[in-house]
Design an enzyme around this catalytic site. Structure first.
Site, short mmCIF file in Angstrom:
data_model
loop_
_atom_site.label_atom_id
_atom_site.label_comp_id
_atom_site.label_asym_id
_atom_site.label_seq_id
_atom_site.Cartn_x
_atom_site.Cartn_y
_atom_site.Cartn_z
N ARG A 238 70.97 13.94 -6.17
CA ARG A 238 72.19 14.41 -6.72
C ARG A 238 73.30 14.34 -5.85
O ARG A 238 73.83 15.30 -5.17
CB ARG A 238 71.81 15.75 -7.25
CG ARG A 238 72.81 16.29 -8.33
CD ARG A 238 72.39 17.55 -8.97
NE ARG A 238 72.25 18.47 -7.94
CZ ARG A 238 71.67 19.70 -8.17
NH1 ARG A 238 71.47 20.22 -9.27
NH2 ARG A 238 71.39 20.62 -7.36
N HIS B 140 50.32 14.95 8.01
CA HIS B 140 50.97 13.94 9.00
C HIS B 140 50.12 14.19 10.34
O HIS B 140 50.08 13.30 11.18
CB HIS B 140 52.27 14.27 9.21
CG HIS B 140 52.73 15.60 10.15
ND1 HIS B 140 52.65 16.86 9.48
CD2 HIS B 140 53.07 15.51 11.35
CE1 HIS B 140 53.18 17.67 10.57
NE2 HIS B 140 53.26 17.03 11.68
N GLU C 177 53.50 26.85 18.14
CA GLU C 177 55.01 26.38 18.26
C GLU C 177 55.78 27.22 18.95
O GLU C 177 55.73 28.58 18.81
CB GLU C 177 55.57 25.90 16.85
CG GLU C 177 54.44 24.93 16.29
CD GLU C 177 55.13 24.67 14.86
OE1 GLU C 177 55.97 23.73 14.93
OE2 GLU C 177 54.79 25.18 13.95
N ASP D 98 50.86 27.22 5.54
CA ASP D 98 51.69 26.04 5.82
C ASP D 98 50.83 25.04 6.79
O ASP D 98 51.19 23.85 6.59
CB ASP D 98 52.87 26.68 6.74
CG ASP D 98 53.59 25.41 7.38
OD1 ASP D 98 54.20 24.63 6.49
OD2 ASP D 98 54.27 25.55 8.45
N HIS E 137 46.54 20.93 8.08
CA HIS E 137 46.44 20.28 9.45
C HIS E 137 45.09 21.11 10.00
O HIS E 137 44.27 20.13 10.55
CB HIS E 137 47.37 20.68 10.21
CG HIS E 137 48.78 20.23 9.75
ND1 HIS E 137 48.82 19.28 8.81
CD2 HIS E 137 50.05 20.69 9.77
CE1 HIS E 137 50.43 18.93 8.54
NE2 HIS E 137 50.92 20.20 9.09
C1 BG6 Z 1 54.37 20.91 9.30
C2 BG6 Z 1 54.67 22.38 9.24
O1 BG6 Z 1 53.65 20.49 8.55
O2 BG6 Z 1 54.24 20.68 10.70
C3 BG6 Z 1 55.73 22.97 10.16
O3 BG6 Z 1 55.41 22.53 7.68
C4 BG6 Z 1 55.43 22.72 11.29
O4 BG6 Z 1 56.10 24.23 9.90
C5 BG6 Z 1 55.15 21.13 11.66
O5 BG6 Z 1 56.70 23.01 12.40
C6 BG6 Z 1 54.55 20.53 13.02
O6 BG6 Z 1 54.54 19.37 13.06
P1 BG6 Z 1 54.09 18.66 14.53
O7 BG6 Z 1 54.03 17.27 14.18
O8 BG6 Z 1 55.57 19.08 15.34
O9 BG6 Z 1 53.17 19.72 15.25
#
Ligand code: BG6
EC number: 1.1.1.49
Length: 513
Positions: free
Chosen positions: A68, A205, A243, A262, A267
């Protein structure tokens, strides 16, 4: 519902840089919904350019943004260019950009706007004819889950989900895949009513990371580790995703979601599945999924949950040498937010191989440093022919898969300290990707976007994996919901004391990576 496409899987361990292999995407158009979001700018746009720069996108590739905004194609192309210049990993080359930008289009509108979807359809039809995208369309839903039903029903209503002739239509979904088992089932049913499962690509990912794929190589290409890979020798497994960043600016997504939903649901449970699974018959998606599903079906919470889990929320403290505020003072979070930013759970995998071996999963924001690792911690030697004083600094042997940063593998074992006495201390034997290979790893999103275009589903969790993961997490979330607010921990530390107590009850300690 769109018809199923013919599966075209290949080995997920195949090197995408290996030009001897046909890893170049065919003619295709990628539509990104939610193109003004953070993910699109930071990850997707640079990844698309890097693929183009590596020669892995065909000349007939097109990128369409839908949002948008009152933008023309050129305005959107400029946004993409800025994102690429800021985030690409392969160096900006004008000639690559010029070719890519010829296929960039923008469609302005809201998700409810039928006219906007008609314009999108026309844009795709034009691109198919002019640029030769051949009716192959991937729709990337980088949008809040509440918008899924609207966009999916627009794709169904317009027929954009239905391939024509030999073309394909695929949908790419970003997590969260629901917020509990029930909502995940609803989401899967909704997506499944528009696209067949083979055309649904759920992005986790972590599965796109080289080091995560290397778990399969480490385990199944070597003879060395397999004999040790069971309750006979393994004491426990620790999977840590730490993190150092906080959540300023992410309240809209994170508040009310928390650390477990999350990243543990997706993951970390995927990492557990790869570590614990049996050797797959082959690396076909079906065989990989079968083994992961077996693990997830056998995974249980160690009871009672209250004593075998911990959660916390970061308070004020330090990130490096900078003072930082606590979550409650971050922009967008309310002073009475009970969202956890640290979560630790204890699981066991009820199989012959793993009976009695705890798997500890932990994650947190604003911890001591950014590190993701999987540590296979071995039992102590049954007998030590040394005086106690000689082995005071000898810990447990461990194989540590360093997912990031400093990607590699470490083997920790005891060694004699040089000198005339006999003193044994832990030492590390290290393999580091940076030192061993000259090619740099592609970014996870690069790998996964290419796989979407190639129709290779190996690195994407299927509906059943998602649901099983929620089945594991739901009881923990229910337990936590019934037991008040999370404990506060100081930013820059390794989480709440309750996490240390959880381990201390078992006679173990968390690693300090
Ligand atoms: C994401 C989460 O899937 O992965 C985030 O939603 C997180 O909260 C991120 O910061 C971390 O990804 P990476 O690849 O930096 O470990």
């Amino acid at each position: 519902m769109a018809r199923a496409e013919k599966p075209t899987w290949s080995n997920p361990l195949r090197d995408p840089h290996d030009t001897r292999l046909p890893r170049i995407a065919g003619p295709s158009a990628l539509v990104i919904f939610g193109v003004t979001g953070d993910l699109a700018r930071r990850k997707l746009m640079p990844a698309i350019y890097d693929l183009a720069n590596r020669g892995l996108l065909p000349p007939s590739f097109a990128l369409i943004g839908f949002a948008r905004r009152d933008w023309e194609h050129e305005d959107f192309a400029q946004v993409v260019r800025e994102a690429v210049e800021a985030g690409c990993r392969t160096g900006f080359r004008q000639e690559v950009w010029d070719r890519l930008s010829e296929g960039i289009r923008f469609v302005a509108g809201t998700f409810e706007d039928d006219d906007a979807f008609a314009r999108l359809q026309q844009t795709l039809t034009d691109l198919d004819a002019e640029r030769g995208t051949d009716g192959n369309h991937a729709y990337y839903l980088s949008i809040p889950p509440k918008a899924f039903p609207t966009v999916l029903s627009q794709l169904r209503r317009t027929g954009m989900a239905d391939p024509t002739g030999s073309s394909w239509r695929r949908v790419v979904i970003e997590k969260p895949f629901g917020h509990d088992l029930e909502s995940a089932r609803e989401l899967n049913a909704l997506v499944g009513s528009v696209f067949p499962e083979e055309s649904v690509f759920r992005i986790d990912h972590y599965l796109g990371k080289e080091t995560v794929q290397n778990i399969l190589a480490l385990r199944f290409a070597n003879q060395l580790f397999d004999p040790l890979w069971s309750s006979h020798y393994v004491d426990h497994v620790q999977i840590t995703m730490a993190e150092d960043i906080g959540l300023g600016g992410r309240a809209g997504y994170y508040d009310g979601i928390g650390a477990a939903r999350d990243v543990i649901q997706n993951h970390l449970l995927q990492l557990l599945a790869l570590v614990a699974m049996e050797e797959p018959v082959s690396f076909s998606p079906r065989h990989l999924q079968t083994e992961k599903i077996k693990v997830l079906s056998s995974t249980r919470n160690i009871m009672p949950i209250a004593e075998n889990s911990a959660r916390g929320q970061y308070g004020p403290g330090w990130q490096g040498s900078e003072p930082v505020v606590g979550l409650k003072d971050e922009e967008g979070f309310s002073p009475d937010s009970t969202t956890e930013t640290f979560a630790a759970i204890a699981l066991e995998v009820d199989t012959r191989r793993w009976a009695g071996v705890p798997f500890y999963l932990r994650t947190g924001k604003r911890l001591g440093r950014r590190v993701t690792e999987i540590a296979i911690v071995f039992k102590r030697a049954p007998h030590l022919p040394f005086d106690d004083t000689m082995t005071e600094e000898l810990g447990q042997n461990a194989l540590v898969i360093r997912v990031q940063p400093d990607e590699g593998v470490t083997l920790r074992f005891g060694s004699k300290v040089p000198g005339s006495g006999m003193e044994v201390r832990d030492v590390n034997m290290d393999f580091s990707y940076g030192g061993a290979f000259t090619v740099s790893s592609p970014e996870a999103y690069e790998r996964l976007l290419l796989d979407v275009m190639l129709g290779e589903p190996s690195l994407f969790p299927v509906d059943e994996e998602v649901e099983l993961s929620w089945q594991i997490l739901d009881p923990v979330l229910e337990d936590w919901a019934a037991s008040g607010a999370p404990d506060e921990y100081e930013s820059g530390t390794w989480g709440p004391t309750s996490a240390d107590e959880m381990m201390a009850r078992t006679g173990r300690v968390w690693r300090r990576p």
